[in-house]
Design a protein around this motif. Structure first.
Motif, PDB file in Angstrom:
ATOM      1  N   LEU A  27       0.822  -1.209   0.000  1.00 45.86           N
ATOM      2  CA  LEU A  27       0.000   0.000   0.000  1.00 45.86           C
ATOM      3  C   LEU A  27       0.856   1.260   0.000  1.00 45.86           C
ATOM      4  O   LEU A  27       0.426   2.316  -0.471  1.00 45.86           O
ATOM      5  CB  LEU A  27      -0.957   0.002   1.188  1.00 45.86           C
ATOM      6  CG  LEU A  27      -2.160  -0.931   1.048  1.00 45.86           C
ATOM      7  CD1 LEU A  27      -2.968  -0.930   2.331  1.00 45.86           C
ATOM      8  CD2 LEU A  27      -3.033  -0.548  -0.135  1.00 45.86           C
ATOM      9  N   ILE A  28       2.064   1.164   0.514  1.00 48.01           N
ATOM     10  CA  ILE A  28       2.983   2.291   0.498  1.00 48.01           C
ATOM     11  C   ILE A  28       3.519   2.513  -0.925  1.00 48.01           C
ATOM     12  O   ILE A  28       3.701   3.641  -1.357  1.00 48.01           O
ATOM     13  CB  ILE A  28       4.139   2.073   1.498  1.00 48.01           C
ATOM     14  CG1 ILE A  28       3.583   2.062   2.922  1.00 48.01           C
ATOM     15  CG2 ILE A  28       5.208   3.139   1.359  1.00 48.01           C
ATOM     16  CD1 ILE A  28       4.591   1.615   3.956  1.00 48.01           C
ATOM     17  N   ALA A  29       3.747   1.429  -1.646  1.00 51.88           N
ATOM     18  CA  ALA A  29       4.288   1.517  -3.005  1.00 51.88           C
ATOM     19  C   ALA A  29       3.220   2.056  -3.962  1.00 51.88           C
ATOM     20  O   ALA A  29       2.031   1.829  -3.765  1.00 51.88           O
ATOM     21  CB  ALA A  29       4.750   0.144  -3.466  1.00 51.88           C
ATOM     22  N   LEU A  33      -4.619  -0.963  -7.156  1.00 53.83           N
ATOM     23  CA  LEU A  33      -5.283  -1.752  -6.118  1.00 53.83           C
ATOM     24  C   LEU A  33      -5.328  -3.232  -6.480  1.00 53.83           C
ATOM     25  O   LEU A  33      -5.143  -4.098  -5.614  1.00 53.83           O
ATOM     26  CB  LEU A  33      -6.696  -1.215  -5.885  1.00 53.83           C
ATOM     27  CG  LEU A  33      -7.482  -1.872  -4.761  1.00 53.83           C
ATOM     28  CD1 LEU A  33      -6.749  -1.693  -3.436  1.00 53.83           C
ATOM     29  CD2 LEU A  33      -8.880  -1.303  -4.686  1.00 53.83           C
ATOM     30  N   ALA A  34      -5.530  -3.541  -7.750  1.00 56.46           N
ATOM     31  CA  ALA A  34      -5.582  -4.943  -8.173  1.00 56.46           C
ATOM     32  C   ALA A  34      -4.238  -5.640  -7.942  1.00 56.46           C
ATOM     33  O   ALA A  34      -4.195  -6.800  -7.507  1.00 56.46           O
ATOM     34  CB  ALA A  34      -5.975  -5.042  -9.643  1.00 56.46           C
ATOM     35  N   ALA A  35      -3.137  -4.944  -8.208  1.00 59.21           N
ATOM     36  CA  ALA A  35      -1.805  -5.517  -7.988  1.00 59.21           C
ATOM     37  C   ALA A  35      -1.558  -5.750  -6.499  1.00 59.21           C
ATOM     38  O   ALA A  35      -0.994  -6.777  -6.103  1.00 59.21           O
ATOM     39  CB  ALA A  35      -0.733  -4.604  -8.561  1.00 59.21           C
ATOM     40  N   VAL A  36      -1.992  -4.815  -5.672  1.00 57.61           N
ATOM     41  CA  VAL A  36      -1.815  -4.948  -4.227  1.00 57.61           C
ATOM     42  C   VAL A  36      -2.599  -6.139  -3.700  1.00 57.61           C
ATOM     43  O   VAL A  36      -2.082  -6.959  -2.939  1.00 57.61           O
ATOM     44  CB  VAL A  36      -2.245  -3.644  -3.507  1.00 57.61           C
ATOM     45  CG1 VAL A  36      -2.312  -3.849  -2.004  1.00 57.61           C
ATOM     46  CG2 VAL A  36      -1.295  -2.516  -3.843  1.00 57.61           C
ATOM     47  N   THR A  40      -0.904  -9.593  -2.250  1.00 60.77           N
ATOM     48  CA  THR A  40      -1.205  -9.926  -0.861  1.00 60.77           C
ATOM     49  C   THR A  40      -1.816 -11.318  -0.754  1.00 60.77           C
ATOM     50  O   THR A  40      -1.423 -12.121   0.107  1.00 60.77           O
ATOM     51  CB  THR A  40      -2.161  -8.888  -0.253  1.00 60.77           C
ATOM     52  OG1 THR A  40      -1.549  -7.597  -0.338  1.00 60.77           O
ATOM     53  CG2 THR A  40      -2.471  -9.204   1.188  1.00 60.77           C
ATOM     54  N   LEU A  41      -2.756 -11.635  -1.629  1.00 59.01           N
ATOM     55  CA  LEU A  41      -3.354 -12.976  -1.620  1.00 59.01           C
ATOM     56  C   LEU A  41      -2.330 -14.047  -1.971  1.00 59.01           C
ATOM     57  O   LEU A  41      -2.329 -15.131  -1.382  1.00 59.01           O
ATOM     58  CB  LEU A  41      -4.538 -13.030  -2.581  1.00 59.01           C
ATOM     59  CG  LEU A  41      -5.798 -12.309  -2.111  1.00 59.01           C
ATOM     60  CD1 LEU A  41      -6.865 -12.350  -3.201  1.00 59.01           C
ATOM     61  CD2 LEU A  41      -6.324 -12.917  -0.830  1.00 59.01           C
ATOM     62  N   ALA A  42      -1.435 -13.745  -2.918  1.00 59.76           N
ATOM     63  CA  ALA A  42      -0.406 -14.717  -3.293  1.00 59.76           C
ATOM     64  C   ALA A  42       0.531 -15.012  -2.129  1.00 59.76           C
ATOM     65  O   ALA A  42       0.860 -16.177  -1.861  1.00 59.76           O
ATOM     66  CB  ALA A  42       0.384 -14.206  -4.497  1.00 59.76           C
TER      67      ALA A  42
END
Length: 78
Positions: A27-29, A33-36, A40-42
């Protein structure tokens, strides 16, 4: 507490906190939103999978009789 449930709680909590740390970092980078969410799920699912495999290996090693390990040369504390 059941041993199986203990493994599940430990592995699940490790995966959750790994995912939480990853979420904060991403979230800092400056990413979409889809990439985050995908990253995160991965990380969460891979942590969960690795934890289950590690617990299974550990349980297998703990269930192995000491005499069997000594016969195979696994006890080299001479």
């Amino acid at each position: 507490m059941n041993t199986q449930r203990l493994y599940l709680v430990r592995t699940g909590s490790v995966a959750f906190f790994n995912g939480l740390v990853t979420l904060v970092i991403l979230l800092i980078a400056p990413l979409g939103l889809a990439a985050v969410i995908t990253c995160t799920l991965a990380v969460t699912l891979s942590s969960l999978g690795v934890g289950f495999v590690a617990d299974r290996i550990t349980r297998g090693l703990l269930d192995t009789p000491v005499e069997l390990l000594a016969a195979r040369g696994g006890d080299e504390r001479d």
